[in-house]
Each structure stands twice: as C-alpha cells, then as structure tokens.
Design an enzyme around this catalytic site. Sequence first.
Site, PDB file in Angstrom:
ATOM      1  N   LYS A  39       0.818  -1.204   0.000  1.00  0.00           N
ATOM      2  CA  LYS A  39       0.000   0.000   0.000  1.00  0.00           C
ATOM      3  C   LYS A  39       0.866   1.274   0.000  1.00  0.00           C
ATOM      4  CE  LYS A  39      -4.088  -2.026   0.169  1.00  0.00           C
ATOM      5  NZ  LYS A  39      -3.967  -3.485   0.129  1.00  0.00           N
TER       6      LYS A  39
HETATM    7  C1  PLP Z   1      -5.306  -4.419   0.760  1.00  0.00           C
HETATM    8  C2  PLP Z   1      -6.772  -4.281   0.874  1.00  0.00           C
HETATM    9  C3  PLP Z   1      -7.489  -4.801   1.968  1.00  0.00           C
HETATM   10  C4  PLP Z   1      -6.862  -5.682   2.992  1.00  0.00           C
HETATM   11  O1  PLP Z   1      -5.761  -5.218   3.616  1.00  0.00           O
HETATM   12  P1  PLP Z   1      -4.693  -6.218   4.291  1.00  0.00           P
HETATM   13  O2  PLP Z   1      -3.913  -5.297   5.143  1.00  0.00           O
HETATM   14  O3  PLP Z   1      -3.873  -6.820   3.197  1.00  0.00           O
HETATM   15  O4  PLP Z   1      -5.453  -7.217   5.073  1.00  0.00           O
HETATM   16  C5  PLP Z   1      -8.843  -4.555   2.047  1.00  0.00           C
HETATM   17  N1  PLP Z   1      -9.480  -3.861   1.097  1.00  0.00           N
HETATM   18  C6  PLP Z   1      -8.838  -3.367   0.022  1.00  0.00           C
HETATM   19  C7  PLP Z   1      -9.598  -2.573  -0.991  1.00  0.00           C
HETATM   20  C8  PLP Z   1      -7.475  -3.589  -0.140  1.00  0.00           C
HETATM   21  O5  PLP Z   1      -6.853  -3.130  -1.227  1.00  0.00           O
END
Ligand code: PLP
Length: 396
Positions: A186
């Site tokens: 992210k």
């Molecule tokens: C990455 C993501 C998640 C989940 O996050 P994690 O930290 O990997 O569990 C949830 N929703 C969206 C839209 C994402 O891109």
Amino acid sequence: MPGFELFGDLERKEVNDVLDNGVLMRYGFGGMRNGHWKAKELESELAKTFNSKYVQLVSSGTAAVSVALASAGVGAGDEVIMPTFTFVASFEAIMLLGAIPVLVDIDSTLTLDPKAVEASITPKTKAVMMVQMCGSMGNMDALRTICNKHNLIFVEDACQAIGGTYKGKQLGSIADVGCFSFDFVKTITCGEGGAVVTNNNQYYLNADHYSDHGHDHIGNDRGAETHPFLGYNFRISELNAAVGLAQVRRLSEFVKIQKRNYSILREALAHIPEVTFRTVPEGGEESYAFLNFFLPDLESARKVFKGFKENGIDVCFHYYDNNWHYIRKWDHLKDLKSLFPISNEVKQGLEYLKTKTFEQSDHWIARNISCLIKLSWTKEEVSVRAQKMVEIIKAF
Ligand SMILES: *Cc1c(COP(=O)(O)O)cnc(C)c1O
C-alpha cells in the site's frame, strides 16, 4: 503506490527506537519503553492527517474492516452491501462476523453504483460498504443520502486510496467509519497493519476494546482491566507501527510523486481516441495510486494487456481475468469452500451467487486496464514507459 519503495533512514530510526528497549507490544510496559509509544503516536498522526476524531490501529486492513463492522454492531445474518470489484478481503471481513456479503454492480467510477445499491436493500440490510478502488472513489453524496434514508451504517474501505479527497475531505474519513490497510504494497506501509477511522466515540471505544480481547484500557494495570464485552486480538505490534509512523509523515511527498507520474502517463494516453478514463465524481481528487483506463471492448483490452506484458510494461492489471479482485474468478466464494462449517443463514444468504450475473460490472471491468503508479520511477522512466504504452495500444 508501494511505500516500501522509499523505505529508508526515517523508517529505520523509528524501528530502532523500539529495538533499543525491546518493548514490541503497544500496550503496557510503561517503565521499560523509554517513552516510545509508536502505535499511539501513529494513531494521533493519522487522526491529524484525516482530520478525524479517532483512529484505532489494528493488525491488517482485513482486520480493520471486520473491527469497523463489529464496532458498528454488524453481525450474524446481517446483510452488508459491497461492490463486485474489490479485494477478497471485503467479503472475508464480512463473513468473519457471520454476516452476509451482498455483491452489487459497479459503475464508471469502478465502485458501487448508487442505483444498484438502492435496488439491493432488504429488511436485513445493515450496512453499505463503499470500496475506494485503485486510488479513486464512488459517489459519496449519493451513498450518504441512501444510507440516511434507509438508516444504514455507511462504511468506507479506503485501503487503496489514502491521500485522495472528496469535497475537501480525506477518503476514509467521510462515511460513519473508515478502514485503511498498511500492508506491504500500500501507499503507506507498516509491513502489516490497518486502521479504523471514525468520529463516532462509541464506535471508537468498541474498536479499541474489541481489537484487544475486550480490554477496557482503563488504568495502567492490564491484569486489572475489565472486559465490558467479548473481544479478539487484532493488535498491531510496535515494530510495525514504527515503520508506519515514518511513512505517514511522508504521505504528501508520496502523493505528489504519484500525481506527477500518473499525469505523465495520462496525458500520453489521452491522445488516443479509443482510450477513455474512469469517472471521478465531481469534487473528488484521486490519490493517483493507479491510472485506470477503458478500451473499446474485451478483446482489445486482452490484446493490449498481453502487449504490455510482452513488452516489459509491468504492474498493470486486467482485473477481468485476475483471481483476486473481481467476482468472476471468486469460485471459492460462490462454492463456499470453507475449512469449517458455515452457518445455514450465510449459506442461504449466498445462494444468489450461484446464478446471479453482473453484466453492468462486466461492461466496465472487461474493458478496464489498471496500472499501478510506482514511487520509485524517475520522470524520464515514466516518459519512456508512457511512449511505449502508447505505441502498444496504437498497434492494436
Ligand atoms: C489491501 C486491501 C485490503 C486488505 O488489507 P490487508 O492489510 O492486506 O489485510 C482490504 N481492502 C482493500 C480494498 C485492499 O486493497
């Protein structure tokens, strides 16, 4: 998007603060930690960033969605409306609570179509979850109106859109409760981590307790804390929070780089008449984490995507054929392949997925190509990439 590309001395310094005293846990151990409270600091830094009253850090973005829903009282048998185009975490987080994910068509914003949302409301609907996919957003005003009219909880998953805004407000801070992920890919990373954001004091207290075994966090003796209700462990560690603390201070720098790189690519592609772009609602500004564009049909999208791959244009996605982000390939959900028995209520609640088709979503996703915007690219690299992309698209 990935903040890990710019991991450096600032991140290392924050982590070393934690390593110096060895208190890897976010709660307690006040005497040993030399004043280092990285999770708490990151929470107040995020609250400032989002201009929100409360932030609760948790162990992941998926945990953030579950904790957000649980904190708002969503549970067994409740229906939660979510888009067909999202990450698998959306339905995982809903189903963890025994609630039922109701998948609904997207529109040209690449997230929830307000008309489709309204048509899917039943007496069991408890919440609507907008997922701000690929750095942009849905029509927040229309969704707010629908949620108010039907007395529904409005949830916002802004895991992919940190730094984007809608009418001057940070994405993730607009609905009743918002969710962020700080996983490794992210824009801001903690390695693993997530956050629940809200202005609702009760939701916040619920999230604070629920994510730490129901502890009330009153006083400074963990053993003496009471449990007003059942909880779970979705805590973040101090080490992860330390990385995020350095990263969040760089958010505006990261978004600026994303915007520069995105703009170079977009300007180049905009000259091709067959290329169109996703709709950004009026008053919205993307986080520029991705550039999304449409080609005239599925065939041309497949050909261009193949051309990209064969010519070294990496980090682009054709989600129609991708296993992670679109309903078409989620057979494990449609077939309810679970390690453990699932309640009859959820089984019945998901029957519709065996037959339901999503032509409107297909219309957008089949033709969409989504390109991640990297932070490490130089201006020159992006310009070369843009030229290559244009040549590949024009060849078809
Ligand atoms: C990455 C993501 C998640 C989940 O996050 P994690 O930290 O990997 O569990 C949830 N929703 C969206 C839209 C994402 O891109």
